[in-house]
Each structure stands twice: as C-alpha cells, then as structure tokens.
Write an enzyme that holds these catalytic residues in place. Sequence first.
Site, PDB file in Angstrom:
ATOM      1  N   ASP A  77      36.843  42.218  52.513  1.00  0.00           N
ATOM      2  CA  ASP A  77      36.630  42.802  51.182  1.00  0.00           C
ATOM      3  C   ASP A  77      35.802  41.876  50.285  1.00  0.00           C
ATOM      4  O   ASP A  77      34.775  42.289  49.749  1.00  0.00           O
ATOM      5  CB  ASP A  77      37.968  43.173  50.514  1.00  0.00           C
ATOM      6  CG  ASP A  77      38.961  42.010  50.455  1.00  0.00           C
ATOM      7  OD1 ASP A  77      38.660  40.919  50.981  1.00  0.00           O
ATOM      8  OD2 ASP A  77      40.046  42.196  49.861  1.00  0.00           O
ATOM      9  N   ASP A 104      35.113  34.813  48.492  1.00  0.00           N
ATOM     10  CA  ASP A 104      35.453  34.117  47.251  1.00  0.00           C
ATOM     11  C   ASP A 104      35.186  32.614  47.479  1.00  0.00           C
ATOM     12  O   ASP A 104      34.031  32.195  47.453  1.00  0.00           O
ATOM     13  CB  ASP A 104      36.917  34.435  46.938  1.00  0.00           C
ATOM     14  CG  ASP A 104      37.343  34.061  45.544  1.00  0.00           C
ATOM     15  OD1 ASP A 104      36.634  34.375  44.593  1.00  0.00           O
ATOM     16  OD2 ASP A 104      38.415  33.432  45.393  1.00  0.00           O
ATOM     17  N   THR A 130      38.548  31.712  53.923  1.00  0.00           N
ATOM     18  CA  THR A 130      39.168  32.678  54.837  1.00  0.00           C
ATOM     19  C   THR A 130      38.190  33.127  55.912  1.00  0.00           C
ATOM     20  O   THR A 130      38.495  33.081  57.106  1.00  0.00           O
ATOM     21  CB  THR A 130      39.658  33.911  54.043  1.00  0.00           C
ATOM     22  OG1 THR A 130      40.477  33.468  52.969  1.00  0.00           O
ATOM     23  CG2 THR A 130      40.429  34.862  54.928  1.00  0.00           C
ATOM     24  N   LYS A 161      31.372  36.687  45.629  1.00  0.00           N
ATOM     25  CA  LYS A 161      31.445  35.928  44.365  1.00  0.00           C
ATOM     26  C   LYS A 161      30.863  34.551  44.623  1.00  0.00           C
ATOM     27  O   LYS A 161      31.604  33.578  44.811  1.00  0.00           O
ATOM     28  CB  LYS A 161      32.914  35.728  43.948  1.00  0.00           C
ATOM     29  CG  LYS A 161      33.664  36.930  43.471  1.00  0.00           C
ATOM     30  CD  LYS A 161      35.046  36.449  42.988  1.00  0.00           C
ATOM     31  CE  LYS A 161      35.995  37.580  42.766  1.00  0.00           C
ATOM     32  NZ  LYS A 161      37.355  37.112  42.395  1.00  0.00           N
ATOM     33  N   ASP A 191      43.750  44.825  46.253  1.00  0.00           N
ATOM     34  CA  ASP A 191      44.974  44.925  45.442  1.00  0.00           C
ATOM     35  C   ASP A 191      45.091  43.841  44.388  1.00  0.00           C
ATOM     36  O   ASP A 191      44.386  42.836  44.416  1.00  0.00           O
ATOM     37  CB  ASP A 191      46.205  44.810  46.349  1.00  0.00           C
ATOM     38  CG  ASP A 191      46.426  43.359  46.802  1.00  0.00           C
ATOM     39  OD1 ASP A 191      45.459  42.747  47.265  1.00  0.00           O
ATOM     40  OD2 ASP A 191      47.554  42.854  46.652  1.00  0.00           O
ATOM     41  N   ARG A 244      45.426  49.549  45.393  1.00  0.00           N
ATOM     42  CA  ARG A 244      44.580  49.696  46.586  1.00  0.00           C
ATOM     43  C   ARG A 244      43.987  51.101  46.684  1.00  0.00           C
ATOM     44  O   ARG A 244      42.917  51.298  47.249  1.00  0.00           O
ATOM     45  CB  ARG A 244      45.384  49.418  47.864  1.00  0.00           C
ATOM     46  CG  ARG A 244      45.766  47.969  48.061  1.00  0.00           C
ATOM     47  CD  ARG A 244      46.222  47.733  49.506  1.00  0.00           C
ATOM     48  NE  ARG A 244      46.991  46.517  49.659  1.00  0.00           N
ATOM     49  CZ  ARG A 244      46.457  45.308  49.850  1.00  0.00           C
ATOM     50  NH1 ARG A 244      45.165  45.174  49.897  1.00  0.00           N
ATOM     51  NH2 ARG A 244      47.230  44.249  49.986  1.00  0.00           N
TER      52      ARG A 244
HETATM   53  P1  XMP Z   1      38.437  33.179  50.121  1.00  0.00           P
HETATM   54  O1  XMP Z   1      38.981  32.395  51.273  1.00  0.00           O
HETATM   55  O2  XMP Z   1      36.995  33.530  50.262  1.00  0.00           O
HETATM   56  O3  XMP Z   1      39.314  34.484  50.161  1.00  0.00           O
HETATM   57  O4  XMP Z   1      38.738  32.525  48.803  1.00  0.00           O
HETATM   58  C1  XMP Z   1      38.851  35.730  49.846  1.00  0.00           C
HETATM   59  C2  XMP Z   1      40.076  36.589  49.664  1.00  0.00           C
HETATM   60  O5  XMP Z   1      40.684  36.275  48.412  1.00  0.00           O
HETATM   61  C3  XMP Z   1      41.176  37.441  47.821  1.00  0.00           C
HETATM   62  N1  XMP Z   1      40.478  37.654  46.548  1.00  0.00           N
HETATM   63  C4  XMP Z   1      40.720  38.625  45.700  1.00  0.00           C
HETATM   64  N2  XMP Z   1      41.643  39.618  45.739  1.00  0.00           N
HETATM   65  N3  XMP Z   1      40.798  40.470  43.711  1.00  0.00           N
HETATM   66  C5  XMP Z   1      41.680  40.509  44.738  1.00  0.00           C
HETATM   67  O6  XMP Z   1      42.509  41.407  44.763  1.00  0.00           O
HETATM   68  C6  XMP Z   1      39.851  39.510  43.589  1.00  0.00           C
HETATM   69  O7  XMP Z   1      39.078  39.482  42.649  1.00  0.00           O
HETATM   70  C7  XMP Z   1      39.822  38.541  44.644  1.00  0.00           C
HETATM   71  N4  XMP Z   1      39.039  37.466  44.882  1.00  0.00           N
HETATM   72  C8  XMP Z   1      39.462  36.950  46.063  1.00  0.00           C
HETATM   73  C9  XMP Z   1      40.854  38.574  48.774  1.00  0.00           C
HETATM   74  O8  XMP Z   1      41.968  38.809  49.571  1.00  0.00           O
HETATM   75  C10 XMP Z   1      39.708  38.049  49.616  1.00  0.00           C
HETATM   76  O9  XMP Z   1      39.634  38.600  50.909  1.00  0.00           O
END
Ligand code: XMP
Length: 191
Positions: free
Chosen positions: A100, A103, A107, A131, A159, A165
């Site tokens: 999705d 960030d 991950t 982002k 979520d 969701r």
């Molecule tokens: P990383 O490892 O790239 O992880 O920091 C990315 C995961 O962090 C969660 N994430 C968010 N979840 N709104 C959310 O609901 C957001 O704005 C957001 N930013 C990061 C998400 O699970 C993503 O896969």
Amino acid sequence: MQDNVSLLYTEDRIAARVRALSHEIAADLPSDFLMVVVLKGAFVFAADLIRELHELNIHPEVGFITLSSYGSGTTSSGIVRVIGTLPDNIAGRRVLLVDDILDTRRTLAHARDLLLKEGAAEVRLCVLLDKPSRQEVTVTADYVGFTIDDVFVVGYGIDFAEAYRGLPYIGIVQQEDTAEPAPSTERADER
Ligand code: XMP
C-alpha cells in the site's frame, strides 16, 4: 464522506491510476509472473490491479505475505518479521511485490530481500502511495500510484487502528482531539 477524513484521491482518480499502472506492468513483465501482495493494507489495491491486468491478458499467480513491524510510541523500530509462511514457489520467478505505502521503506526492503533469498529471479516493487520525505533506507519502487506528502492516509484498504479499510477513496485522517493528521510512524503491530 467520513467526518474526520478529508478527501485526497477520489475513486475515479484511483481507478484511472491503477489502470495506467497495469499498462506499465504489462509492458515490462511476462504473463506468468508471481504477484506477492503484502497484507493487510494492499488487498484492495491488488484486487483492482489484478483485474486490470486480466483485461490486458496478463494472468499472474498470486501469493500473500504478512509482515509485522514493532515500534515504541510513534516510531517504528524498523524490525520487520514475517508472520506465517512465504509463498512456496518463489525460486526462479519474476516477482511483483505489491504494497500500500512506501514510508520509511524498511518493510519493503526487508520483504524484497527475503524473496531474493528464497531464490526469486527478480523482484519489482509496486506501491499505491509513496512518501519519499520519510525515506530511511534507499528503496525505489518500480511502479508508484501516487507520490504524497507526509500525511496519514486511510481508505482503499489502508487502515487507522483497523478502521476505514472499506472507504472507497483515499483520505487524510485528522485526529479528533488535535485536528492534526495522525502520525504516520505509529502503526499496529500487524499491518
Ligand atoms: P515502512 O516500512 O515503509 O512501512 O515505514 C510502510 C507501512 O507503514 C504503514 N503506513 C501507514 N499506514 N496510513 C496508514 O494507515 C499511513 O499514512 C501510513 N504510512 C505508513 C503501512 O502499513 C505501510 O505499508
């Protein structure tokens, strides 16, 4: 429209972007690639993407991966682990890893490395949202739906504490007490 969620991308805008992404992917990958979907946040995106690919006569196999990330307070520790098992047919495959949001990137970096360790011939990354301002490790997605600022988004499978969701659009959630966007670094252990 939800009271405390402001609109970022409409259903139509998302649909058009997912369709465009499917064309980009179809131009690059063979019909029998393996699509590995990161649960839970990417399930709606992946469901739309695979149906767009079907329209282009591209028929990937689908597998799922569940990852957990632990943190304290509003910061993730960056320690990622797999919950359950990986798809068992990764060796030698060209893989499209679908998530999705990119960030901090920890991950997807971890998931990509795992798939390569399992013998994937190639791992391409496809994310709905990027982002870049929050990047902590260098990871560049091959296919990006939208590049966004550092805001906390929900909807279209994404979520906030397991809520939202099912929203058909992508919105920015405001915390009720402060009316500020919720911190994007804080997230549930199981995504
Ligand atoms: P990383 O490892 O790239 O992880 O920091 C990315 C995961 O962090 C969660 N994430 C968010 N979840 N709104 C959310 O609901 C957001 O704005 C957001 N930013 C990061 C998400 O699970 C993503 O896969």
